[in-house]
Motif scaffolding. Structure first.
Motif, short mmCIF file in Angstrom:
data_model
loop_
_atom_site.label_atom_id
_atom_site.label_comp_id
_atom_site.label_asym_id
_atom_site.label_seq_id
_atom_site.Cartn_x
_atom_site.Cartn_y
_atom_site.Cartn_z
N GLU A 301 15.07 -5.17 16.86
CA GLU A 301 15.78 -6.46 16.90
C GLU A 301 17.25 -6.36 16.55
OE1 GLU A 301 13.41 -9.12 14.56
OE2 GLU A 301 11.84 -9.23 16.07
N VAL A 302 17.94 -5.42 17.19
CA VAL A 302 19.40 -5.37 17.08
C VAL A 302 19.97 -5.67 18.48
CG1 VAL A 302 19.40 -3.70 15.19
CG2 VAL A 302 19.52 -2.89 17.56
N ASP A 303 21.24 -6.07 18.53
CA ASP A 303 21.88 -6.40 19.79
C ASP A 303 22.23 -5.09 20.51
OD1 ASP A 303 23.62 -7.17 21.88
OD2 ASP A 303 24.35 -8.89 20.74
N PRO A 304 21.61 -4.84 21.70
CA PRO A 304 21.87 -3.58 22.41
C PRO A 304 23.36 -3.38 22.69
CG PRO A 304 20.73 -5.16 23.83
CD PRO A 304 20.68 -5.71 22.45
N ARG A 305 24.08 -4.46 22.79
CA ARG A 305 25.51 -4.35 23.08
C ARG A 305 26.25 -3.71 21.91
NH1 ARG A 305 25.55 -10.50 25.26
NH2 ARG A 305 25.06 -10.75 23.05
N ASP A 306 25.81 -4.07 20.70
CA ASP A 306 26.41 -3.44 19.52
C ASP A 306 26.06 -1.95 19.47
OD1 ASP A 306 27.50 -5.85 18.74
OD2 ASP A 306 25.77 -6.40 17.49
N ILE A 332 21.39 -1.80 11.22
CA ILE A 332 20.51 -2.60 10.36
C ILE A 332 20.97 -2.53 8.90
CG2 ILE A 332 18.16 -2.74 9.40
CD1 ILE A 332 17.17 -1.80 12.20
N ARG A 333 21.34 -1.31 8.49
CA ARG A 333 21.81 -1.11 7.12
C ARG A 333 23.08 -1.93 6.85
NH1 ARG A 333 22.11 4.50 7.35
NH2 ARG A 333 19.86 4.51 7.67
N ASN A 334 23.99 -1.91 7.81
CA ASN A 334 25.26 -2.64 7.63
C ASN A 334 25.06 -4.15 7.61
OD1 ASN A 334 26.65 -0.27 7.55
ND2 ASN A 334 27.17 -0.28 9.74
N ARG A 335 23.98 -4.58 8.25
CA ARG A 335 23.69 -6.02 8.33
C ARG A 335 23.31 -6.55 6.96
NH1 ARG A 335 19.97 -7.01 13.36
NH2 ARG A 335 18.40 -6.22 11.94
#
Lengths: 336, 336
Positions: A301-306, A332-335
Motif C-alpha cells: 500500500e505505497v504509491d507506485p509513483r513514489d 514506509i519507514r519514512n511515512r
C-alpha cells in the motif's frame, strides 16, 4: 538514393517482459511464421532479459532456450533468427555455443550503457563463429553522448558490426535521441541503431528521429508488445517509414496481418501507456520493472509513483529488482 | 519567461466517438470532477460530433445535450465548460441559446478546413453573448498551409479568439505540423491550437511540434480516449510538457489519477493503434469512421484496408458516412 532501414523485431523477446516470460512454443511458431511471411529481416526471440536469463530472480521462462530457438528456427525461412545476450546471464560455454549450433544468425551482445567491457569475450566468440555480431548499450539515457561514444567504440573494437542504443526506460524525447544518435554516427564506423520504449508516447517519433539523425537500424514489435508501456509499434513504424520514402523490405499489409495475429494469439493485453509507466519514464526507471513495482506497491500500500521516483533517484538498473522491496520499506519507514 | 500552454480536454466529447456516444450522466459527473480537481483549464463535453449532432445518421447520444451540459456544469468548479459546435448539426436558436443559458463558457465553432464561411453567424452569436469563441478547422490535412491561413483569417474576422486545427484523420507527421502551425502563427493575430489523433503513433510528438512551432493551445484526452486510434494522451502530454519546462496549471499526479479513473469508469477499452487505424491515417480518412468501416467491411466481407484507401481517394469527410456502403458495393462489383 535508396534509404534502406534494417528492422529487427523483438516481439518474441521484449514481449516476454509483458507476459512474465510465458510465451509458449505454439505462440512462438505462429508469430515467427507471420513475421517471416511479412519479410521482417530479423526476428529476435528469447526470455525478456535474453539468453540464459530464465531464473527465479528475473522470472522463469515458460519454455527453455533450446525449445524457443528450435521452434523459431523451424518457422523462419527468409527472416534471420536473432538473440539478445547479456554476459552474466548468458555464458559462452553453457548458452552461446548451443544457440549458434541451433542456428542463430544474429547475436546482440548487450551491457549497461557504461559497461561495454563485459561484452568483449562474447562479441569475439560470435565473430569467431562467423555470425553477425551487434553491440547493445542498455539504459542509454543514463550516460552522456560522449560516454556512449566511448563505450560504443569499445564494442566496435571487440568486433561489433553495428551498435544499438536502447531507451530501456522510455525516457527520451526526440531532441535527446538526435543528440545521442548523431554523436554515435559521427564517432563510429559501423551502423547505429535505436530501440525505443513508449513511456512518454514518443516511441515512433524517437525512432524516426534516430533515422533522421543517421541511424540505419530500428527495433519494433507487433502492437508495441514489450516491457512497460511497450516498444515502437512495428506496423506503425513500417507505415510511417514507407510514407517518408524509406525502404524496409517489409510488406505493409502482411505486417498488419502479423500484428493482428500477434494481438489475437500472443497478447493477453495490448500495451497502453498506464499512469505508472509515465512516471517510470520521467524517472528513468527500466520498463521491465513495471509489473514488479505494481505488485509490490499494491501489496504494501505505497504509491507506485513514489517508488519509481525513488528508484530513479537511486539509479537502479535491470538485475537490481530486489531494490524495489528496499525502496518500498524505506518509503514506509519514512511515512511513520 | 513562463511558457504557458492552454490545455483543453475533450475526453467527454471526442471519447464519445469511441463508445458510440453512450457516455452516461454518471460517467460525465465522475470524470468532470476528476479533471476539475486536477486543474484542467477546459473540459469539453457532448456528442462526438458536438452540440445538436445526436441523430440516427451519426449516432444517437445516450444522454441529451441538456443533461450532458447540466451534469458537467454541476461538477466543474475551476475548469471552464466547453463545447464543440458544427453549424449544420447545431443551430443557434435550437441549440446554442440553451447551451449558453446552461452555463457553457467556451464555444468552439468548427467547420471542414475549407468551409470557414459556415461559422460566421455562430461565432458572432457567441461573442454577442460574451462567451469565449474559438474557430476550429477539421480534417486540416486536406488543405495546404496557405488555404488554412485564409480560412483561419475568416474565422478571426468573424470574432474567433483562437484557431485550432484538427488532424481528424491522424495523418500528420511532425514536419507537416511544423509547416502548418508556423504558417498559421505567422498569419494570425489570435493564438493557434492543435488537436491530434494517434493513427500513426505521432499524437504526442505532433502536439509537441505544434507548441515548438508557436501554438499555445493543445487538446488531449485521458488515455487518448477518442475517435479511431484516439487523441493525444492528456496525462502523457502533461508529463512531457512539464519535463520540457512548459506550464499547464495541471497537477501531474492528479491528472494521472483522473486518467486512472477514466480508464476504470468510462472506457470499455483503452484506445490502441489497430491495423485499420494505420491505413485510415495513411489514407487521410476521418478517425470517427473506424467503427462503421469495420462493421460494414465485416458484414460484406471486404478488406477494410481497401475501403479506407478508396475513401481516402474520394476525399470523404465526416457526415458522409453513407459513402462507406457505396465504396464497399463498388469494391464488390470490381471484384467480379
Amino acid at each position: 538514393m535508396i534509404k534502406q532501414i534494417l528492422i529487427s523485431d523483438p516481439t518474441l523477446r521484449d514481449g516476454n517482459h509483458a507476459c512474465a516470460h510465458q510465451l509458449n512454443a505454439e505462440q512462438i511458431a505462429i508469430y515467427a511464421e507471420a513475421a517471416d511471411k511479412a519479410g521482417v529481416p530479423i526476428v529476435e526471440v528469447g526470455h525478456g532479459n535474453g539468453l540464459g536469463a530464465s531464473s527465479l530472480q528475473v522470472g522463469l521462462s515458460k519454455e527453455d532456450d533450446k525449445t524457443i530457438l528450435e521452434t523459431a528456427r523451424k518457422h523462419l525461412n527468409k527472416s534471420k533468427l536473432g538473440i539478445h545476450v547479456i554476459p552474466g546471464f548468458a555464458t559462452i560455454k553453457r548458452d552461446l555455443v548451443n544457440a549458434i549450433d541451433i542456428g542463430v544468425d544474429v547475436i546482440r551482445v548487450a551491457s549497461h550503457c557504461t559497461e561495454a567491457d563485459i561484452t568483449q569475450r562474447h562479441l569475439g566468440y560470435v565473430r569467431e563463429r562467423g555470425k553477425e555480431a551487434y553491440g547493445v548499450l542498455m539504459m542509454s539515457h543514463m550516460a552522456s553522448a560522449s560516454v556512449l561514444v566511448e563505450e560504443a567504440q569499445k564494442m566496435e573494437l571487440y568486433g561489433a558490426e553495428g551498435i544499438i542504443i536502447m531507451d530501456s526506460a522510455g525516457a527520451y524525447l526526440p531532441s535527446d535521441v538526435q543528440e545521442k544518435i548523431s554523436a554515435l554516427v559521427n564517432g563510429l564506423k559501423v551502423p547505429v541503431g535505436f530501440h525505443a520504449h513508449n513511456n512518454l508516447g514518443m516511441a515512433i517519433a524517437n525512432s524516426i528521429m534516430a533515422i533522421e539523425s543517421g541511424a540505419k537500424i530500428l527495433d519494433g514489435t507487433a502492437r508495441g508488445f514489450g516491457a512497460g508501456a511497450g516498444n515502437a509499434q512495428l506496423e506503425v513504424l513500417v507505415a510511417v517509414l514507407e510514407k517518408m520514402g524509406y525502404v524496409t523490405g517489409i510488406d505493409l499489409y502482411k505486417i498488419l496481418d502479423a500484428s493482428d495475429i500477434a494481438e489475437k494469439e500472443i497478447m493477453s493485453i495490448v500495451p497502453t501507456i498506464k499512469s505508472d509507466s509515465i512516471v517510470s519514464g520521467l524517472s528513468g526507471v527500466f520498463s521491465g520493472f513495471a509489473k514488479h513495482v505494481t505488485r509490490i506497491s499494491n501489496e504494501y500500500e505505497v504509491d507506485p509513483r513514489d517508488v519509481y521516483r525513488e528508484l530513479g533517484k537511486r539509479k537502479i538498473v535491470g538485475g537490481q529488482e530486489d531494490m524495489i522491496i528496499e525502496v518500498v520499506m524505506d518509503l514506509i519507514r519514512n511515512r511513520k
